[in-house]
Design a protein around this motif. Sequence first.
Motif, PDB file in Angstrom:
ATOM      1  N   ASP A  45     -58.363 -16.269  -6.516  1.00 16.06           N
ATOM      2  CA  ASP A  45     -57.760 -16.637  -5.231  1.00 16.06           C
ATOM      3  C   ASP A  45     -58.174 -18.042  -4.807  1.00 16.06           C
ATOM      4  O   ASP A  45     -57.359 -18.812  -4.307  1.00 16.06           O
ATOM      5  N   TYR A  46     -59.457 -18.358  -4.999  1.00 18.48           N
ATOM      6  CA  TYR A  46     -59.913 -19.713  -4.641  1.00 18.48           C
ATOM      7  C   TYR A  46     -59.195 -20.751  -5.504  1.00 18.48           C
ATOM      8  O   TYR A  46     -58.785 -21.806  -5.010  1.00 18.48           O
ATOM      9  N   ALA A  47     -59.047 -20.437  -6.804  1.00 19.89           N
ATOM     10  CA  ALA A  47     -58.376 -21.395  -7.697  1.00 19.89           C
ATOM     11  C   ALA A  47     -56.914 -21.559  -7.290  1.00 19.89           C
ATOM     12  O   ALA A  47     -56.389 -22.676  -7.245  1.00 19.89           O
ATOM     13  N   GLN A  48     -56.255 -20.450  -6.966  1.00 18.30           N
ATOM     14  CA  GLN A  48     -54.845 -20.547  -6.558  1.00 18.30           C
ATOM     15  C   GLN A  48     -54.705 -21.398  -5.302  1.00 18.30           C
ATOM     16  O   GLN A  48     -53.756 -22.163  -5.174  1.00 18.30           O
ATOM     17  N   ARG A  49     -55.690 -21.289  -4.398  1.00 21.24           N
ATOM     18  CA  ARG A  49     -55.623 -22.063  -3.147  1.00 21.24           C
ATOM     19  C   ARG A  49     -56.228 -23.462  -3.308  1.00 21.24           C
ATOM     20  O   ARG A  49     -56.246 -24.233  -2.360  1.00 21.24           O
ATOM     21  N   ALA A  50     -56.741 -23.758  -4.499  1.00 20.82           N
ATOM     22  CA  ALA A  50     -57.438 -25.032  -4.761  1.00 20.82           C
ATOM     23  C   ALA A  50     -58.561 -25.243  -3.746  1.00 20.82           C
ATOM     24  O   ALA A  50     -58.682 -26.311  -3.136  1.00 20.82           O
ATOM     25  N   GLU A  51     -59.384 -24.211  -3.596  1.00 21.26           N
ATOM     26  CA  GLU A  51     -60.460 -24.257  -2.599  1.00 21.26           C
ATOM     27  C   GLU A  51     -61.810 -24.017  -3.288  1.00 21.26           C
ATOM     28  O   GLU A  51     -61.921 -23.159  -4.173  1.00 21.26           O
ATOM     29  N   PHE A  52     -62.806 -24.751  -2.861  1.00 23.13           N
ATOM     30  CA  PHE A  52     -64.152 -24.593  -3.422  1.00 23.13           C
ATOM     31  C   PHE A  52     -64.875 -23.456  -2.691  1.00 23.13           C
ATOM     32  O   PHE A  52     -64.993 -23.496  -1.461  1.00 23.13           O
ATOM     33  N   THR A 209     -60.182 -35.463  -3.838  1.00 20.54           N
ATOM     34  CA  THR A 209     -59.080 -35.659  -4.792  1.00 20.54           C
ATOM     35  C   THR A 209     -58.193 -34.416  -4.765  1.00 20.54           C
ATOM     36  O   THR A 209     -58.694 -33.307  -4.976  1.00 20.54           O
ATOM     37  N   HIS A 210     -56.909 -34.597  -4.492  1.00 15.77           N
ATOM     38  CA  HIS A 210     -55.991 -33.455  -4.402  1.00 15.77           C
ATOM     39  C   HIS A 210     -55.051 -33.426  -5.609  1.00 15.77           C
ATOM     40  O   HIS A 210     -54.937 -34.404  -6.345  1.00 15.77           O
ATOM     41  N   GLY A 211     -54.392 -32.290  -5.798  1.00 18.72           N
ATOM     42  CA  GLY A 211     -53.307 -32.203  -6.775  1.00 18.72           C
ATOM     43  C   GLY A 211     -53.736 -31.894  -8.196  1.00 18.72           C
ATOM     44  O   GLY A 211     -52.963 -32.123  -9.136  1.00 18.72           O
ATOM     45  N   LYS A 212     -54.949 -31.356  -8.391  1.00 17.43           N
ATOM     46  CA  LYS A 212     -55.393 -31.030  -9.760  1.00 17.43           C
ATOM     47  C   LYS A 212     -54.746 -29.716 -10.220  1.00 17.43           C
ATOM     48  O   LYS A 212     -54.694 -28.757  -9.459  1.00 17.43           O
ATOM     49  N   TRP A 213     -54.345 -29.670 -11.491  1.00 15.76           N
ATOM     50  CA  TRP A 213     -53.901 -28.397 -12.087  1.00 15.76           C
ATOM     51  C   TRP A 213     -55.041 -27.730 -12.861  1.00 15.76           C
ATOM     52  O   TRP A 213     -54.840 -26.733 -13.537  1.00 15.76           O
ATOM     53  N   ALA A 217     -60.930 -24.601  -8.509  1.00 16.50           N
ATOM     54  CA  ALA A 217     -61.946 -24.038  -7.612  1.00 16.50           C
ATOM     55  C   ALA A 217     -63.193 -24.921  -7.553  1.00 16.50           C
ATOM     56  O   ALA A 217     -64.216 -24.514  -7.022  1.00 16.50           O
ATOM     57  N   SER A 218     -63.098 -26.123  -8.131  1.00 17.44           N
ATOM     58  CA  SER A 218     -64.213 -27.073  -8.064  1.00 17.44           C
ATOM     59  C   SER A 218     -63.762 -28.229  -7.166  1.00 17.44           C
ATOM     60  O   SER A 218     -62.623 -28.679  -7.252  1.00 17.44           O
ATOM     61  N   ALA A 219     -64.668 -28.708  -6.311  1.00 17.84           N
ATOM     62  CA  ALA A 219     -64.306 -29.814  -5.423  1.00 17.84           C
ATOM     63  C   ALA A 219     -64.552 -31.138  -6.143  1.00 17.84           C
ATOM     64  O   ALA A 219     -65.635 -31.375  -6.667  1.00 17.84           O
ATOM     65  N   THR A 220     -63.518 -31.987  -6.170  1.00 14.77           N
ATOM     66  CA  THR A 220     -63.622 -33.301  -6.808  1.00 14.77           C
ATOM     67  C   THR A 220     -63.290 -34.362  -5.760  1.00 14.77           C
ATOM     68  O   THR A 220     -62.435 -34.128  -4.916  1.00 14.77           O
ATOM     69  N   GLY A 221     -63.962 -35.508  -5.839  1.00 16.28           N
ATOM     70  CA  GLY A 221     -63.658 -36.553  -4.859  1.00 16.28           C
ATOM     71  C   GLY A 221     -64.035 -37.928  -5.356  1.00 16.28           C
ATOM     72  O   GLY A 221     -64.470 -38.114  -6.498  1.00 16.28           O
TER      73      GLY A 221
END
Length: 394
Positions: A45-52, A209-213, A217-221
């Motif tokens: 669920d976190y990965a689907q929402r792109a959330e850490f 950083t947004h828009g990763k495929w 579920a990991s935060a990148t910036g």
Amino acid sequence: MAARTDPFQSPDYYQLDELLTEEHWLIRESVRQYVKKEISPIIEDYAQRAEFPVQIVKQLGDLGCFGPTIPEQYGGGGLDYISYGLMMQELERGDSGVRSTASVQGSLVMFPIYQYGNEEQRKKYLPRLASGEWLGCFGLTEPNHGSDPSSMLTHIKDAGDHVILNGAKMWISNAPFAQVAVVWAKDEEGIVRGLILERGMEGFSTPTTHGKWSLRASATGELVFDNVKVPKANILPNVQGLKGPLGCLTKARFGIAWGTIGAAMDCYDTALRYAKERVQFDKPIGAFQLQQKKLAEMITEITKAQLLNWRLGVLMSEGRATPQQVSMAKRNSCEVAQQICRDARQILGGMGITGEYSVMRHMMNIESVITYEGTHDIHLLITGMDITGFNAFK
Ligand code: TGC
Ligand code: FAD
């Protein structure tokens, strides 16, 4: 999506458990149970929402997954490298992003502060990082300098009791949530120096950083430095030059070598179970030769990689492993994992592309892991140079 159960059973085709100590089994079991209980039910669920899943930071600290090889007096585990490898294997069996959080914190933030820092820096930062009170990140890569960090532009200028830092780093794991950043920058003589930055320093920001495929579920910036005043007390005194950051990468690449085989083990186990249960043409698909070929090759490659990793762990613990040996293992494990994830996805047919199973998430994650910490090509060139003596990078 409803919370899910995790039926994972670990493959051990060559009884490699016999090479481990009782302490190793206990460590592996505690991380495995943590992943079953706290990661597998929520990670999709976190990965689907792109959330850490920020709660994992404290959990990983409590479990001892941050800096397991750092001495206990600084909050680390004082453990050997096989223990570290097993932890990373189990975490990445859950998700590469979870392992990323742990390997950045332990190998890329705690290790340089321990190895290159002074006693004051060690005492201030290491216990808080080990417990998960603080999260750290590591800034080496820049927008125009990835594989070749020696050309970095980020730089510091002497200003008395502090330095002025300017520049930018890109693709930085943990950055949006980090309280601490270990940053590599050139001084006025062009020598690479390590600095410890803290969130809140004026002119220091960490855009997400947004828009990763991949690694969703990991935060990148990014790390952006606009005339940041960094006290000289925050410079790592005991290293100069690119060997500073590259020395950290050797530790982290070792964790990736073990971690990616964890992801491969999860895909194999999922595909094997599915192949025994899924019936087509009146037979389980696992009874067809084409599917057996995929499964047999998967377990063969996993077993070979487990052996390679175990031997590397012994050499690391004895202080005898070379960075080039680590490169070989990182490269091999990433390639093995990439192929196994892809084959597992095919065995699952249409179900393989859904979040019902972990394989597509693992498959997409590995696309990052095969690139970060040195690309697949860079590790091949490291081996090439080691065996021939010729530098084919430049
Ligand atoms: P080169 O001249 O070969 O080396 C400079 C100095 O460093 C020493 N050295 C190492 N030391 C320890 N470990 C290693 N792996 C080392 N590799 C080299 C070397 O002996 C030398 O020392 P000295 O005393 O002579 O100064 O440097 P080069 O500029 O020719 O570069 C070589 C190359 C291309 C292999 C290197 O730059 C490289 O590895 N590039 C890849 C960059 C990379 O891996 N970036 C990773 C960024 S961090 C990241 O991706 C984190 S993701 C984490 C996560 O989320 O899990
Ligand atoms: P480039 O260096 O531009 O490479 C592009 C292509 O050219 C690659 O295929 C490469 O193999 C090839 N190439 C480059 N040089 C050569 C050569 N000499 N010979 C042949 N082929 C060559 N960095 C950090 O500092 N900290 C982090 O926490 C971090 N986390 C990351 C998280 C994610 C999700 C990702 C994707 C990256 C992360 N990185 C991090 C950055 C990562 O280390 C770089 O992406 C990686 O080192 C490659 O750099 P690049 O993307 O600029 O690719």
